[in-house]
Design a protein around this motif. Structure first.
Motif, PDB file in Angstrom:
ATOM      1  N   TYR A  33      12.542 -12.687  10.842  1.00  0.00           N
ATOM      2  CA  TYR A  33      13.572 -13.343  11.277  1.00  0.00           C
ATOM      3  C   TYR A  33      14.912 -12.951  10.890  1.00  0.00           C
ATOM      4  O   TYR A  33      15.661 -13.119  11.649  1.00  0.00           O
ATOM      5  CB  TYR A  33      13.193 -14.940  10.387  1.00  0.00           C
ATOM      6  CG  TYR A  33      14.464 -15.744  10.879  1.00  0.00           C
ATOM      7  CD1 TYR A  33      14.382 -16.136  12.156  1.00  0.00           C
ATOM      8  CD2 TYR A  33      15.296 -16.287  10.004  1.00  0.00           C
ATOM      9  CE1 TYR A  33      15.200 -17.320  12.651  1.00  0.00           C
ATOM     10  CE2 TYR A  33      16.362 -17.204  10.320  1.00  0.00           C
ATOM     11  CZ  TYR A  33      16.227 -17.802  11.409  1.00  0.00           C
ATOM     12  OH  TYR A  33      17.049 -18.660  11.792  1.00  0.00           O
ATOM     13  N   ILE A  42      20.681 -20.068   9.057  1.00  0.00           N
ATOM     14  CA  ILE A  42      20.015 -19.432  10.184  1.00  0.00           C
ATOM     15  C   ILE A  42      20.159 -17.866  10.230  1.00  0.00           C
ATOM     16  O   ILE A  42      21.238 -17.577   9.590  1.00  0.00           O
ATOM     17  CB  ILE A  42      20.388 -19.947  11.690  1.00  0.00           C
ATOM     18  CG1 ILE A  42      22.091 -19.606  11.677  1.00  0.00           C
ATOM     19  CG2 ILE A  42      20.157 -21.642  11.776  1.00  0.00           C
ATOM     20  CD1 ILE A  42      22.449 -20.242  13.196  1.00  0.00           C
ATOM     21  N   GLU A  46      20.223 -15.244  15.112  1.00  0.00           N
ATOM     22  CA  GLU A  46      20.114 -16.638  15.603  1.00  0.00           C
ATOM     23  C   GLU A  46      21.788 -17.057  16.080  1.00  0.00           C
ATOM     24  O   GLU A  46      22.028 -17.558  17.008  1.00  0.00           O
ATOM     25  CB  GLU A  46      19.328 -17.567  14.975  1.00  0.00           C
ATOM     26  CG  GLU A  46      19.127 -18.817  15.934  1.00  0.00           C
ATOM     27  CD  GLU A  46      18.371 -19.905  15.014  1.00  0.00           C
ATOM     28  OE1 GLU A  46      18.202 -21.176  15.582  1.00  0.00           O
ATOM     29  OE2 GLU A  46      17.467 -19.502  14.379  1.00  0.00           O
ATOM     30  N   ASP A  50      23.351 -18.066  19.451  1.00  0.00           N
ATOM     31  CA  ASP A  50      24.060 -19.256  19.794  1.00  0.00           C
ATOM     32  C   ASP A  50      25.499 -19.009  20.099  1.00  0.00           C
ATOM     33  O   ASP A  50      25.948 -19.799  21.303  1.00  0.00           O
ATOM     34  CB  ASP A  50      23.856 -20.337  18.417  1.00  0.00           C
ATOM     35  CG  ASP A  50      22.622 -20.693  17.939  1.00  0.00           C
ATOM     36  OD1 ASP A  50      21.624 -20.707  18.741  1.00  0.00           O
ATOM     37  OD2 ASP A  50      22.420 -21.152  17.018  1.00  0.00           O
ATOM     38  N   ASN A  80      10.735 -17.416  13.409  1.00  0.00           N
ATOM     39  CA  ASN A  80      10.919 -16.906  14.579  1.00  0.00           C
ATOM     40  C   ASN A  80      10.072 -17.778  15.564  1.00  0.00           C
ATOM     41  O   ASN A  80      10.814 -17.708  16.849  1.00  0.00           O
ATOM     42  CB  ASN A  80       9.871 -15.563  14.320  1.00  0.00           C
ATOM     43  CG  ASN A  80      10.692 -14.417  14.309  1.00  0.00           C
ATOM     44  OD1 ASN A  80      11.868 -14.224  13.933  1.00  0.00           O
ATOM     45  ND2 ASN A  80      10.049 -13.225  14.121  1.00  0.00           N
ATOM     46  N   LEU A  83      12.927 -20.011  16.850  1.00  0.00           N
ATOM     47  CA  LEU A  83      13.954 -19.133  17.740  1.00  0.00           C
ATOM     48  C   LEU A  83      13.341 -18.656  19.018  1.00  0.00           C
ATOM     49  O   LEU A  83      14.142 -19.159  20.095  1.00  0.00           O
ATOM     50  CB  LEU A  83      14.475 -17.842  16.857  1.00  0.00           C
ATOM     51  CG  LEU A  83      15.634 -17.106  17.717  1.00  0.00           C
ATOM     52  CD1 LEU A  83      16.862 -18.036  17.994  1.00  0.00           C
ATOM     53  CD2 LEU A  83      15.981 -15.859  16.851  1.00  0.00           C
ATOM     54  N   LYS A  86      13.412 -21.942  20.950  1.00  0.00           N
ATOM     55  CA  LYS A  86      15.026 -22.139  21.535  1.00  0.00           C
ATOM     56  C   LYS A  86      15.106 -21.354  22.912  1.00  0.00           C
ATOM     57  O   LYS A  86      15.961 -21.542  23.868  1.00  0.00           O
ATOM     58  CB  LYS A  86      15.793 -21.840  20.590  1.00  0.00           C
ATOM     59  CG  LYS A  86      17.427 -22.128  20.766  1.00  0.00           C
ATOM     60  CD  LYS A  86      18.241 -21.359  19.735  1.00  0.00           C
ATOM     61  CE  LYS A  86      18.335 -22.494  18.560  1.00  0.00           C
ATOM     62  NZ  LYS A  86      19.458 -22.024  17.768  1.00  0.00           N
TER      63      LYS A  86
END
Length: 91
Positions: A33, A42, A46, A50, A80, A83, A86
């Motif tokens: 991660y 986060i 990530e 974002d 992970n 994410l 996402k």
């Protein structure tokens, strides 16, 4: 990291500028991660993702090919997966 010279700006300011100046955002997600921003809780990856999405940058993402190889005890696996989901939701 060689693109992050010693400067008065912090790393996040430089990263935002690089994303702002880019035509797209390329993301590679492996088995870990990564380092976590202690304030937002986060990963910095990530956080970058974002930000790029917020700025409307097209995203090209390459995901770890065999998540089954990550053990369930690996604390990075759930982060992970979160994410990855996402990303998959943004198709």
């Amino acid at each position: 990291m060689e693109m992050f010279p010693a400067a008065d700006d912090d790393a996040w300011t430089l990263i935002r500028k690089v994303i702002d100046d880019s035509d797209y955002y390329l993301l590679v997600i492996g088995g870990k991660y990564g380092s976590v921003d202690p304030i937002e809780e986060i990963s910095f990856t990530e956080k970058e993702y974002d930000y790029a999405v917020k700025k409307g940058k097209p995203v090209m993402a390459f995901l770890f090919g065999d998540p089954g190889k990550l053990t369930l005890r690996d604390p990075n696996r759930l982060k992970n997966d979160k994410l990855s989901f996402k990303l998959l939701g943004k198709r």
